[in-house]
Scaffold this motif. Structure first.
Motif, mmCIF file in Angstrom:
data_model
loop_
_atom_site.group_PDB
_atom_site.id
_atom_site.type_symbol
_atom_site.label_atom_id
_atom_site.label_comp_id
_atom_site.label_asym_id
_atom_site.label_seq_id
_atom_site.Cartn_x
_atom_site.Cartn_y
_atom_site.Cartn_z
ATOM 1 N N LEU A 1 0.807 -1.217 0.000
ATOM 2 C CA LEU A 1 0.000 0.000 0.000
ATOM 3 C C LEU A 1 0.840 1.266 0.000
ATOM 4 O O LEU A 1 0.506 2.247 -0.651
ATOM 5 N N SER A 2 1.948 1.258 0.720
ATOM 6 C CA SER A 2 2.744 2.467 0.885
ATOM 7 C C SER A 2 3.526 2.778 -0.386
ATOM 8 O O SER A 2 4.387 1.993 -0.805
ATOM 9 N N ALA A 3 3.264 3.947 -0.984
ATOM 10 C CA ALA A 3 3.984 4.335 -2.196
ATOM 11 C C ALA A 3 5.464 4.531 -1.933
ATOM 12 O O ALA A 3 6.287 4.406 -2.834
ATOM 13 N N THR A 4 5.808 4.826 -0.691
ATOM 14 C CA THR A 4 7.206 5.113 -0.368
ATOM 15 C C THR A 4 8.044 3.863 -0.171
ATOM 16 O O THR A 4 9.267 3.952 -0.099
ATOM 17 N N HIS A 5 7.402 2.693 -0.087
ATOM 18 C CA HIS A 5 8.162 1.463 0.132
ATOM 19 C C HIS A 5 7.706 0.310 -0.762
ATOM 20 O O HIS A 5 8.303 -0.762 -0.727
ATOM 21 N N ALA A 6 6.656 0.507 -1.552
ATOM 22 C CA ALA A 6 6.113 -0.577 -2.361
ATOM 23 C C ALA A 6 7.047 -0.932 -3.515
ATOM 24 O O ALA A 6 7.724 -0.075 -4.088
ATOM 25 N N GLY A 7 7.046 -2.217 -3.868
ATOM 26 C CA GLY A 7 7.756 -2.663 -5.065
ATOM 27 C C GLY A 7 6.866 -2.495 -6.278
ATOM 28 O O GLY A 7 5.650 -2.684 -6.213
ATOM 29 N N LEU A 8 7.445 -2.133 -7.405
ATOM 30 C CA LEU A 8 6.682 -1.933 -8.638
ATOM 31 C C LEU A 8 6.530 -3.268 -9.361
ATOM 32 O O LEU A 8 7.526 -3.894 -9.758
ATOM 33 N N CYS A 9 5.283 -3.710 -9.541
ATOM 34 C CA CYS A 9 5.027 -4.972 -10.247
ATOM 35 C C CYS A 9 4.905 -4.751 -11.752
ATOM 36 O O CYS A 9 5.321 -5.593 -12.541
ATOM 37 N N GLY A 10 4.311 -3.625 -12.134
ATOM 38 C CA GLY A 10 4.130 -3.366 -13.560
ATOM 39 C C GLY A 10 3.401 -2.058 -13.786
ATOM 40 O O GLY A 10 2.971 -1.379 -12.850
ATOM 41 N N VAL A 11 3.256 -1.701 -15.071
ATOM 42 C CA VAL A 11 2.640 -0.440 -15.480
ATOM 43 C C VAL A 11 1.587 -0.735 -16.537
ATOM 44 O O VAL A 11 1.790 -1.606 -17.400
ATOM 45 N N SER A 12 0.452 -0.046 -16.467
ATOM 46 C CA SER A 12 -0.577 -0.221 -17.490
ATOM 47 C C SER A 12 -0.838 1.094 -18.192
ATOM 48 O O SER A 12 -0.726 2.182 -17.600
ATOM 49 N N ILE A 13 -1.195 1.005 -19.471
ATOM 50 C CA ILE A 13 -1.435 2.163 -20.329
ATOM 51 C C ILE A 13 -2.689 1.893 -21.148
ATOM 52 O O ILE A 13 -2.925 0.771 -21.596
ATOM 53 N N THR B 1 2.878 6.776 20.121
ATOM 54 C CA THR B 1 4.238 6.391 20.518
ATOM 55 C C THR B 1 4.607 4.987 20.034
ATOM 56 O O THR B 1 5.699 4.781 19.516
ATOM 57 N N ASP B 2 3.704 4.015 20.182
ATOM 58 C CA ASP B 2 3.984 2.668 19.672
ATOM 59 C C ASP B 2 3.929 2.637 18.147
ATOM 60 O O ASP B 2 4.796 2.085 17.479
ATOM 61 N N ALA B 3 2.864 3.254 17.609
ATOM 62 C CA ALA B 3 2.627 3.170 16.164
ATOM 63 C C ALA B 3 3.685 3.911 15.358
ATOM 64 O O ALA B 3 4.071 3.467 14.270
ATOM 65 N N LEU B 4 4.164 5.042 15.853
ATOM 66 C CA LEU B 4 5.153 5.807 15.102
ATOM 67 C C LEU B 4 6.487 5.075 15.015
ATOM 68 O O LEU B 4 7.183 5.149 13.993
ATOM 69 N N VAL B 5 6.859 4.379 16.072
ATOM 70 C CA VAL B 5 8.089 3.578 16.016
ATOM 71 C C VAL B 5 7.939 2.498 14.950
ATOM 72 O O VAL B 5 8.846 2.266 14.134
ATOM 73 N N ALA B 6 6.780 1.840 14.937
ATOM 74 C CA ALA B 6 6.542 0.775 13.961
ATOM 75 C C ALA B 6 6.489 1.315 12.538
ATOM 76 O O ALA B 6 6.899 0.639 11.590
ATOM 77 N N ALA B 7 5.976 2.553 12.386
ATOM 78 C CA ALA B 7 5.800 3.124 11.052
ATOM 79 C C ALA B 7 7.066 3.757 10.496
ATOM 80 O O ALA B 7 7.162 3.991 9.297
ATOM 81 N N SER B 8 8.038 4.033 11.341
ATOM 82 C CA SER B 8 9.231 4.735 10.869
ATOM 83 C C SER B 8 10.156 3.794 10.104
ATOM 84 O O SER B 8 10.259 2.603 10.413
ATOM 85 N N ASP B 9 10.817 4.353 9.100
ATOM 86 C CA ASP B 9 11.782 3.590 8.321
ATOM 87 C C ASP B 9 12.960 3.223 9.228
ATOM 88 O O ASP B 9 13.545 4.103 9.869
ATOM 89 N N PRO B 10 13.325 1.952 9.308
ATOM 90 C CA PRO B 10 14.391 1.553 10.247
ATOM 91 C C PRO B 10 15.755 2.145 9.901
ATOM 92 O O PRO B 10 16.630 2.224 10.770
#
Length: 971
Positions: free
Chosen positions: A379-391, A680-689
């Motif tokens: 779901l996250s655009a900042t970490h998702a892998g690109l599977c393909g592109v459609s046109i 506090t819990d969620a932000l640690v989990a959501a942050s890029d390691p």
């Protein structure tokens, strides 16, 4: 636009639009009503009884046909009884014991009714051990708690206990909505007391014993006199009438049992999520086959099967030669014949060679306007892998370019979800090997197309795709967004997700994500989906998007909304995509320390609460809290909800906390629990390691007024004024050598009220730079600003901020801790001192009643469907929304204008400062320490001048901006 994430089975409506409006059909009641209303009918071919089925189909078809319009549902479900035995039989083995068995000729019709429901495209649910009424209650409460509306399609009196905010009933036979007034007329009490009245009068049909000899009028009278059933039974000895007194004392336990039997539960295990009940048209072939098999030929002619004549405007009329009817919303544009093309997924192409890719790129350049979409594995655009592109270059002219698919050699035909993808090879056939273009080579070719200024790229929620491609070095431009075009045209009328828009404007049901990737534990990443279903799914997205663009874009000009789209929406996806990619840095060690501190304090508060209660209990359980506060401690003000448990929301506990220590301990525990879990819990989990940066996702079309929403994680609701909230903001930090800049509009909505309402007194105060709340208090109460008591200013402030939200005397009294009479006098004085505000409100209410929408000073159109509701309460809500929308909407428009201009302004000034976050009226930046002062000047200039030149405001916009090491210090 992203496909649904691996964790989610479908594209949820709620991400792009308002909360759901769910209609719940009491299907069991429909069946019996149909059976008893019609004479016996048998199928001519074999004598099968079908009278109830025919009546049910007629009733269901009429409901589907009549429920269109702005008050119609977004979600629809039929709820059935599963079996006769439920948990109530465990409580009382004589429950419904006197009911005769179902008529012999009705029994074989039960499964046919369920089949009919599916044929009409309506979802059906049932649950073993629970009655249909319990499932209805559970889903109604869920939708209400989501901020949506539940409409129960039934006239069953037992369901009236659910009526209240967010829940109404609709009797389709009388075409009448049943609200709280109808409940009072039926039972003599409000909905929250219906269970208590029913417990007294019992129910002979269901064999609920009740109190012998006490009828509805007496029951209502007793509940009114004593407030609730428990008080009545506790004080039964005080009742003067001997027979009534003796009955209540002798049968107290039986009455309490009866209450448990008639009370509906909101906690039944919902068998399916609400999102699965999204409105959909039936498959004409399936419906036609069912009606033909049942030999309901008259109904078949009325409904239409693609061959028989169809009623004009039928939801099933999907012929290319006829307009596509609007499914639910009367103000939506209808596709004209030359715009309607049947969808043919067999024509979609899977591009697996460079030669084919070059051919499609050439076609795209020749077309000049293309539909564009990306498919990813998360779901996250900042970490998702690109599977393909459609046109897509035209209707049914679309392709999918797979880049990183890695599917297993065997397919799973069960994932087709009714779509024939041909997943399984024939026996003995060897599946063709997976062929894809080398990813770097394909992206290099695509970069020339996606960055070509001569080719317009059209996306649906294209912000996501911009971020995905930017991470791969491709800056997609120029762009258009069908979601935002729809949002400008019809904000407030419906959701703006692709599935909704395809159904609404194209009469097309898109392929559900779960049909290609599965659901639950068996769901797989999109990169593991076979290429044929992946191509159908992905290419369809691009095809639908381009069709929507061709249909909706011309309406911007004809409805004079082009400027709104171009100045407030079109530039936002690129700006937000960059902000999301930037992220904001957090200090994980500080957050973990805060979590530990909060956890320790929660344990102390829990121990304190147990001592105050005199026994241990679950501090997180509203039910147990209610039982202790109101059932055991007998504290005042207790009210029960539709589910039968005591209400323990914050407003109730806040009032009790004024005089009792236990509610205060519970409130403090809840606050810390929310901060710990949500932040506090969620932000640690959501942050890029690696970077320790948090990347939120912004929704552009979430609120009707133009406000942005933030999710995964939500960074817009961190408390500002509390000490604990400040501690959390201190954990948002700048990178080494940098500072954070917080730039916040000062009282922007009050300033806009002064301008829009043309309030001379407020204008003068703002122009003079006075303390607006002190100035208001001075105007209202004739008190000099100099030396004004803080309490006087506080009261003026409460009215200032509450007045445009339609605050009532009751609400103001509760907020200020004064009686309603005094609060009403304050509001009366306010309108007398500032008559322009009353004039603005009256003018706005008149306009919205006539047009169904209001506009901001920048031209944004905000539809208010509730203004034409049959419910008086809903119409009043619509009036309040209409008064507030032009003000809140204008504030949202202003900060959007500032955000669109900001990147270029910073770059022109030679600054490396980056915009990171938007929190309603506040923007957060990260700047190198050496350029912070220059950045502050640029930021203030752009934000304070954001309304120009479109609107010359008659009051100045003031921005408070500051640079510091963390967010709290900068705020």
């Amino acid at each position: 636009m992203t496909d649904a994430p691996i964790e989610s089975a479908a594209r949820p409506l709620s991400q792009d639009g308002p909360p759901p409006r769910l209609w719940l059909i009491d299907a069991s009641a429909y069946i019996f009503r149909a059976y008893h209303a019609l004479p016996p009918l048998t199928r001519k071919s074999d004598g099968l009884p079908v009278g109830a089925v025919q009546g049910y189909c007629n009733m269901l078809w009429k409901l589907i046909r009549d429920m269109k319009g702005e008050d119609g549902p977004t979600h629809l479900v039929a709820v059935f009884d599963h079996s006769e035995k439920t948990f109530r039989n465990t409580l009382y083995d004589q429950y419904k014991a006197h009911r005769p068995p179902a008529p012999e000729d009705l029994v074989p019709q039960f499964p046919l009714v369920r089949e009919a429901t599916a044929a009409f495209g309506v979802h059906g649910v049932e649950l073993a051990g629970y009655e249909a009424d319990d499932l209805i209650a559970t889903y109604a409460c869920k939708v209400r708690d989501m901020g949506g509306e539940a409409v129960i399609v039934s006239s069953d009196k037992d369901l009236m206990q659910l009526i209240g905010d967010g829940v109404v009933m609709y009797d389709p036979m009388k075409d009448k909505r049943l609200d709280e007034e109808a409940v009072f007329e039926k039972f003599g009490v409000t909905p929250d007391k219906v269970v208590e009245v029913q417990a007294l009068i019992g129910d002979s049909v269901d064999n609920v014993p009740g109190a012998p000899g006490i009828g509805p009028k007496t029951a209502a009278q007793l509940i009114h006199e004593y407030g609730d059933l428990d008080t009545l039974l506790a004080r039964a000895g005080e009742i003067k009438q001997p027979k009534r007194r003796e009955t209540l004392i002798a049968f107290a336990d039986q009455i309490r049992l009866s209450r448990e039997l008639v009370r509906l539960t909101c906690d039944a295990p919902a068998p399916e999520p609400v999102d699965d009940f999204l409105i959909r048209d039936p498959d004409p072939a399936v419906l036609s086959e069912f009606l033909e098999r049942m030999e309901f030929r008259s109904l078949l002619r009325r409904v239409g099967d693609g061959k028989a004549p169809q009623k004009e405007g039928s939801a099933f009329a999907r012929q290319p030669s006829a307009p596509v009817a609007t499914p639910r919303y009367g103000q939506t544009e209808v596709a004209t014949p030359d715009q309607v093309h049947d969808f043919d997924r067999d024509k979609y192409e899977c591009v697996q060679t460079l030669e084919d890719l070059d051919r499609w790129i050439a076609r795209a350049r020749a077309a000049g306007v293309i539909g564009f979409d990306t498919e990813t594995d998360a779901l996250s655009a900042t970490h998702a892998g690109l599977c393909g592109v459609s046109i897509a270059v035209g209707p049914n002219e679309a392709c999918y370019i797979p880049l990183t698919h890695d599917h297993e050699p065997s397919g799973d035909a069960s994932l087709s979800g009714g779509f024939d993808f041909g997943l399984e090879p024939a026996q003995g056939e060897v599946r063709e090997p997976l062929t894809q273009i080398d990813k770097p080579t394909a992206l290099e070719r695509l970069k020339t197309l996606l960055e070509d200024p001569a080719v317009l790229k059209v996306g649906q929620n294209i912000k996501y795709d911009l971020a995905v491609m930017a991470r791969r070095g491709i800056r997609v431009s120029p762009i258009e967004d069908t979601m935002l075009i729809s949002y400008v045209l019809e904000g407030g009328l419906h959701g703006h997700g692709m599935d909704d828009l395809a159904r609404l404007h194209l009469g097309h049901e898109t392929i559900p994500f779960k049909s290609v990737a599965g659901t639950g534990k068996s769901q797989k990443s999109f990169k593991h989906v076979e290429l044929k279903p992946a191509t159908c799914y992905a290419a369809e997205d691009a095809d639908v998007t381009l069709r929507l663009y061709r249909l909706l874009k011309p309406r911007l000009a004809t409805e004079r909304l082009t400027t709104v789209y171009e100045t407030l929406e079109r530039g936002m996806p690129a700006v937000l995509a960059d902000m999301e990619l930037n992220g904001v840095r957090v200090d994980p060690d500080r957050l973990r320390s805060l979590s530990s501190t909060f956890g320790q304090r929660m344990a102390e508060l829990e121990e304190q609460a147990h001592k105050l209660a005199g026994r241990p209990f679950n501090v997180g359980s509203p039910r147990q809290i209610g039982e202790i506060l109101f059932g055991e401690m007998n504290l005042p003000g207790g009210k029960k909800t539709a589910s039968g448990q005591w209400g323990t929301e914050a407003s109730v506990l806040e009032e009790l906390a004024l005089t009792h220590d236990l509610p205060r301990a519970i409130l403090d525990w809840r606050q810390l629990s929310k901060l710990k879990g949500t932040y506090t819990d969620a932000l640690v989990a959501a942050s890029d390691p690696t970077t320790h940066r948090v990347h939120t996702s912004y929704q552009l079309a979430a609120a009707t007024t133009g406000r942005l929403a933030s999710s995964d994680p939500n960074l817009q609701n961190i408390p500002i004024r509390t000490e604990t909230g400040r501690l959390i903001r201190q954990a948002f930090i700048a990178s080494p050598g940098h500072v954070l800049i917080s730039a916040d509009y000062s009282q922007i909505e009050l300033r806009l009220l002064a301008h829009i309402g043309d309030i001379p007194e407020l204008k003068r105060a703002f122009k003079a730079g006075l303390d607006i709340h002190a100035a208001t208090a001075s105007e209202m109460f004739g008190v000099p600003v100099e030396g004004m008591p803080s309490e006087t200013r506080r009261r003026a402030k409460a009215i200032n901020f509450g007045i445009v939200y339609g605050i009532s005397a009751f609400g103001l009294a509760a907020q200020l801790g004064i009686d309603q009479g005094e609060a009403a006098a304050y509001i009366k004085t306010y309108f007398e001192r500032f008559p322009g505000i009353r004039a603005y409100m009256d003018k706005t209410k008149t306009f919205v009643k006539e047009h169904g929408f209001v506009t901001t000073v920048f031209g944004r159109r905000i539809h208010i469907p509730a203004i034409h509701s049959k419910s008086g309460a809903e119409r009043q809500f619509g009036e309040r929304a209409a008064i507030n929308a032009p003000i809140q909407g204008a504030a949202a428009d202003i900060i959007r204008r500032a955000m669109i201009r900001m990147p270029a302004a910073l770059a022109e000034a030679g600054l490396k400062t980056r915009m990171l976050l938007q929190v309603h009226d506040e923007l957060i930046f990260e700047a190198p320490e050496a350029e912070a002062e220059r950045a502050l000047v640029v930021v203030r200039k752009i934000m304070e001048g954001a309304a120009d030149p479109a609107v010359a405001l008659s009051v100045p916009l003031v921005v408070e901006a500051k640079a510091a090491a963390n967010w709290d210090q900068a705020h």
